[in-house]
Scaffold this motif. Structure first.
Motif, PDB file in Angstrom:
ATOM      1  N   VAL A 176      47.001  43.125  47.740  1.00 39.86           N
ATOM      2  CA  VAL A 176      46.398  41.946  48.048  1.00 39.86           C
ATOM      3  C   VAL A 176      47.522  40.825  48.027  1.00 39.86           C
ATOM      4  O   VAL A 176      48.482  40.934  47.315  1.00 39.86           O
ATOM      5  CB  VAL A 176      45.097  41.555  47.103  1.00 39.86           C
ATOM      6  CG1 VAL A 176      44.145  42.480  47.273  1.00 39.86           C
ATOM      7  CG2 VAL A 176      45.541  41.118  45.586  1.00 39.86           C
ATOM      8  N   PHE A 231      37.695  35.880  46.212  1.00 39.18           N
ATOM      9  CA  PHE A 231      38.253  37.122  46.792  1.00 39.18           C
ATOM     10  C   PHE A 231      37.783  36.673  48.297  1.00 39.18           C
ATOM     11  O   PHE A 231      36.775  36.503  48.624  1.00 39.18           O
ATOM     12  CB  PHE A 231      37.841  38.345  46.463  1.00 39.18           C
ATOM     13  CG  PHE A 231      38.280  39.436  47.326  1.00 39.18           C
ATOM     14  CD1 PHE A 231      39.548  40.052  47.037  1.00 39.18           C
ATOM     15  CD2 PHE A 231      37.714  40.250  48.078  1.00 39.18           C
ATOM     16  CE1 PHE A 231      40.001  41.185  47.700  1.00 39.18           C
ATOM     17  CE2 PHE A 231      37.951  41.178  48.880  1.00 39.18           C
ATOM     18  CZ  PHE A 231      39.212  41.815  48.527  1.00 39.18           C
ATOM     19  N   LEU A 272      38.752  40.240  37.698  1.00 38.00           N
ATOM     20  CA  LEU A 272      39.645  40.978  38.374  1.00 38.00           C
ATOM     21  C   LEU A 272      41.067  41.061  37.234  1.00 38.00           C
ATOM     22  O   LEU A 272      41.483  40.077  36.878  1.00 38.00           O
ATOM     23  CB  LEU A 272      39.958  40.198  39.610  1.00 38.00           C
ATOM     24  CG  LEU A 272      41.213  40.661  40.651  1.00 38.00           C
ATOM     25  CD1 LEU A 272      40.978  40.396  42.043  1.00 38.00           C
ATOM     26  CD2 LEU A 272      42.454  40.345  39.968  1.00 38.00           C
ATOM     27  N   MET A 293      35.996  35.969  38.499  1.00 36.89           N
ATOM     28  CA  MET A 293      35.836  35.741  40.062  1.00 36.89           C
ATOM     29  C   MET A 293      34.570  34.706  40.207  1.00 36.89           C
ATOM     30  O   MET A 293      33.603  34.905  39.534  1.00 36.89           O
ATOM     31  CB  MET A 293      35.751  36.956  40.614  1.00 36.89           C
ATOM     32  CG  MET A 293      36.387  37.890  40.497  1.00 36.89           C
ATOM     33  SD  MET A 293      38.144  37.411  41.070  1.00 36.89           S
ATOM     34  CE  MET A 293      37.846  37.318  42.770  1.00 36.89           C
ATOM     35  N   GLN A 333      32.921  35.847  46.548  1.00 36.11           N
ATOM     36  CA  GLN A 333      33.753  36.528  47.647  1.00 36.11           C
ATOM     37  C   GLN A 333      33.468  35.655  48.729  1.00 36.11           C
ATOM     38  O   GLN A 333      32.132  35.333  49.115  1.00 36.11           O
ATOM     39  CB  GLN A 333      33.311  38.057  47.725  1.00 36.11           C
ATOM     40  CG  GLN A 333      33.765  38.507  49.122  1.00 36.11           C
ATOM     41  CD  GLN A 333      33.618  40.133  48.989  1.00 36.11           C
ATOM     42  OE1 GLN A 333      33.916  40.922  48.038  1.00 36.11           O
ATOM     43  NE2 GLN A 333      33.065  40.311  50.532  1.00 36.11           N
ATOM     44  N   GLN A 342      44.193  41.200  52.992  1.00 30.63           N
ATOM     45  CA  GLN A 342      43.178  40.854  51.670  1.00 30.63           C
ATOM     46  C   GLN A 342      43.560  39.692  50.814  1.00 30.63           C
ATOM     47  O   GLN A 342      44.737  40.169  50.437  1.00 30.63           O
ATOM     48  CB  GLN A 342      42.300  41.883  50.961  1.00 30.63           C
ATOM     49  CG  GLN A 342      41.467  42.796  52.029  1.00 30.63           C
ATOM     50  CD  GLN A 342      41.309  44.056  51.491  1.00 30.63           C
ATOM     51  OE1 GLN A 342      39.769  44.307  51.096  1.00 30.63           O
ATOM     52  NE2 GLN A 342      42.006  44.897  50.923  1.00 30.63           N
ATOM     53  N   VAL A 363      43.673  36.694  47.557  1.00 27.31           N
ATOM     54  CA  VAL A 363      43.037  36.353  46.458  1.00 27.31           C
ATOM     55  C   VAL A 363      43.384  34.983  46.277  1.00 27.31           C
ATOM     56  O   VAL A 363      44.620  34.666  46.048  1.00 27.31           O
ATOM     57  CB  VAL A 363      43.361  37.419  44.941  1.00 27.31           C
ATOM     58  CG1 VAL A 363      42.843  36.438  43.677  1.00 27.31           C
ATOM     59  CG2 VAL A 363      42.873  38.666  45.281  1.00 27.31           C
TER      60      VAL A 363
END
Length: 643
Positions: free
Chosen positions: A376, A406, A424, A437, A440, A454, A456
């Motif tokens: 990521v 995310f 995470l 987190m 999302q 992807q 973060v």
């Protein structure tokens, strides 16, 4: 006079009945031959035409569809013709002609029509195949045009295939005809018709089926449309069947009980005859309505797919060109000044450019039965806030220290890797990293490389610390460019890629490349769909034409009786116009309503409105039906004038 001469005389004498069947059959043969010419073209078979393999598969599917459709269409037409000639066949039998001789006569007639259709269809197919190949080459964007050839294999398959189809259907109709006795044939047109009766329960079932189907289609969503699509189609088709077999009779019976309407002008004749005609024509009107809905829905769906896919491309590729490079080294060809210069040389205007540096790390994504390790890109929240296309009035994303969000790059489906409160764990800049987190978000905000798409997001200050300690090989550089008229940027993108290695070229993500594939597919689908839709249209119109001329002798007898009691030819023409008009346009109206709710369901799925285009398709279809109606009415009235 020989049987062959008698067969030709019969065709000439009944040409007004055969003409619609002949034209529809000829068009089917023509389309089949043109598609077969492409399938068996030497350049396509040898692989010299780029992208022909995908088109080839579509053509084969269309050939199968045309063959199946032609079988049932010709079968219906053959039985319709024989129904109109039962009295004639009965007289021939009474005059001493044996069953074998009658079968021989019908076989000669059908063979003559088949040969005429095949010859005319192949000739027209040869004539128009050059235009077809030119249009197809333009859609496929091949460098060299497809050569015009008369392909013997295509000619053989078309001629033999349709000849066998006509002969097989002739044998089926002869078997059906052989069961009738002479007295049945002679009295076929004199059998009294029972008064049509409508069932209240079945009328209610039609209303429930159509209402339920329409409501489900209107309120469908992307999450349930796959589950409800087949049930909706089935109940709407069932409702349409009972609409014509039951509800139409009930409505006309109701009109008969309204004296102020029923006893005005020629409406008494029109409505009283329509009660029987609608009942007799219920099945054919049902079939034509379903065909109309298929034509309209398919045409609108292809356009909706094209427009919806285009809108989704803009969401999936937020920048028209994106380049991701791992490590600090950026190829000379992809440095911002060089990229802008290359784009400018190709006439492309850069409307917006962005650049970011992130840190690459590996994390584990939890799947239902296992975990998957993937790379990521860690970026600060400010990168998202300055780039992402948020809804108007939405607050900027705020992330506290040791927290993260995310970003899953796709919006479809219900993929959820991280919920609020999940932890995470990763390694960044050689040190362990644990982030709580905040949830999302689905949908990309950068046109990233597929292997690193992807993201973060974390606190800006904390990210700055991690970035300063990261090794150069753990960093990733991203540059994105939005272009005016990005659809025309393929040549510029190819020139940019020319200065890169093969691995580096994979890191260049261009929206125009994906758009070109979708455009080719949609254009090709619309192109061949036009021919299939027109074939369905001709068949549906021909079915109505056959049905009208099947009842011509009965109508002539009825109108002759009306003229004896003082009804003028002008009034008969008014009655005829109303009856034929209703039979031709009721299926169009019903099919358009079906298609309208299909458009709504697809709009819910694709989040794209197609009403403007759908209305245009409906108007075009109605105009074509009007043209067919005028031709049919002209031929019908010519026969009525012989009273």
């Amino acid at each position: 006079m020989t049987f062959r001469q008698l067969a030709l005389k019969n065709i000439q004498g009944n040409w007004h009945r055969y003409i619609a069947f002949f034209l529809s059959s000829t068009f089917s043969v023509m389309i089949f031959y043109i598609y077969a010419s492409f399938i068996f073209h030497p350049d396509v078979v040898s692989g010299k035409i780029q992208g022909a393999d995908k088109v080839w598969q579509g053509m084969v599917a269309c050939e199968i569809l045309i063959a199946i459709f032609s079988f049932f269409f010709v079968l219906y037409a053959s039985f319709a013709f024989l129904k109109t000639r039962k009295k004639e066949i009965g007289l021939l039998t009474l005059f001493g002609m044996t069953r074998t001789q009658i079968n021989k006569l019908v076989l000669y007639e059908n063979t003559a029509i088949a040969l005429l259709s095949i010859v005319a269809g192949c000739a027209l197919g040869t004539l128009f195949s050059k235009l077809f190949f030119m249009a197809l080459a333009q859609l496929m964007q091949v460098d060299n045009p497809i050569r015009f050839l008369i392909v013997p294999q295509a000619l053989l398959y078309t001629a033999v295939g349709f000849m066998l189809l006509f002969l097989a259907i002739t044998l089926i109709t002869l078997v059906g005809m052989g069961r009738n006795q002479v007295i049945e044939l002679l009295k076929a047109s004199k059998k009294p018709k029972a008064m049509p009766v409508a069932s209240g329960w079945l009328v209610a079932l039609a209303v429930v089926c159509l209402g339920g189907g329409y409501y489900t289609a209107y309120t469908s969503s992307p999450s349930n449309i796959v589950l409800v699509m087949i049930p909706v189609i089935l109940i709407v088709v069932l409702g349409t069947y009972f609409l014509f077999t039951q509800a139409s009779v009930a409505i006309l019976k109701r009109l008969q009980r309204m004296p102020h309407l029923y006893y005005r002008s020629t409406r008494l004749i029109t409505i009283s005859q329509l009660v029987f005609k609608m009942k007799d024509n219920a099945r054919i009107l049902f079939v034509v309505s379903v065909l109309s809905a298929v034509i309209l829905s398919a045409s609108g769906s292809v356009y909706m797919f094209y427009q919806g896919a285009r809108a989704q491309l803009v969401d999936s590729y937020p920048q028209a060109i994106g380049f991701t490079s791992r490590g600090a080294a950026v190829p000379e060809a992809m440095k911002p000044e060089q990229v802008k210069g290359t784009l400018s040389q190709n006439g492309m205007q850069v409307t917006e450019s962005i650049s970011d540096v992130g840190v690459v790390t590996a994390i584990e994504l939890k799947l239902p039965n296992r975990t998957r390790k993937t790379d990521v890109l860690i970026l600060p929240a400010s990168s998202y806030n300055k780039t992402a296309k948020k809804e108007q009035g939405a607050a900027p994303l705020q992330i506290a220290r040791d927290h993260a969000v995310f970003i899953y790059p796709y919006t479809g489906g219900n993929v959820q890797y991280f919920a609020k409160g999940d932890v995470l764990s990763a390694t960044a800049s050689g040190a362990p990293l644990s982030l709580q987190m905040d949830g999302q978000l689905n949908g990309s905000f950068l046109s990233l490389d597929y292997d690193l798409n992807q993201v973060v997001l974390m606190n800006d200050e904390q990210f700055g610390t991690i970035l300063s300690k990261a090794r150069e090989e753990d960093k990733a550089y991203y540059a994105g460019y939005e272009l005016a008229h990005w659809e025309q940027s393929r040549e510029a993108v190819q020139q940019l890629k020319a200065g890169l290695t093969q691995d580096q070229q994979k890191q260049v993500i261009a929206r125009a490349d994906a758009f070109q594939e979708i455009k080719q597919f949609s254009s090709f689908t619309m192109f061949i769909g036009v021919f299939i839709s027109f074939l369905f249209f001709m068949a549906s119109g021909s079915m109505l034409y056959f049905k009208l001329f099947t009842e011509l002798q009965d109508d002539q007898a009825q109108y002759k009786a009306l003229t004896r009691i003082g009804v003028s030819m002008k009034e008969i023409r008014t009655v005829t116009n109303a009856q034929i008009g209703l039979i031709f346009f009721i299926p169009v109206i019903v099919g358009s309503i079906h298609a309208g709710f299909a458009y709504k369901a697809l709009s819910n799925l694709m989040n794209v409105s197609v009403w403007k285009y759908g209305a245009m398709i409906m108007v075009i279809y109605a105009v074509m039906q009007l043209f067919y109606f005028l031709l049919t009415r002209h031929a019908y009235m010519r026969q009525m004038k012989k009273l």
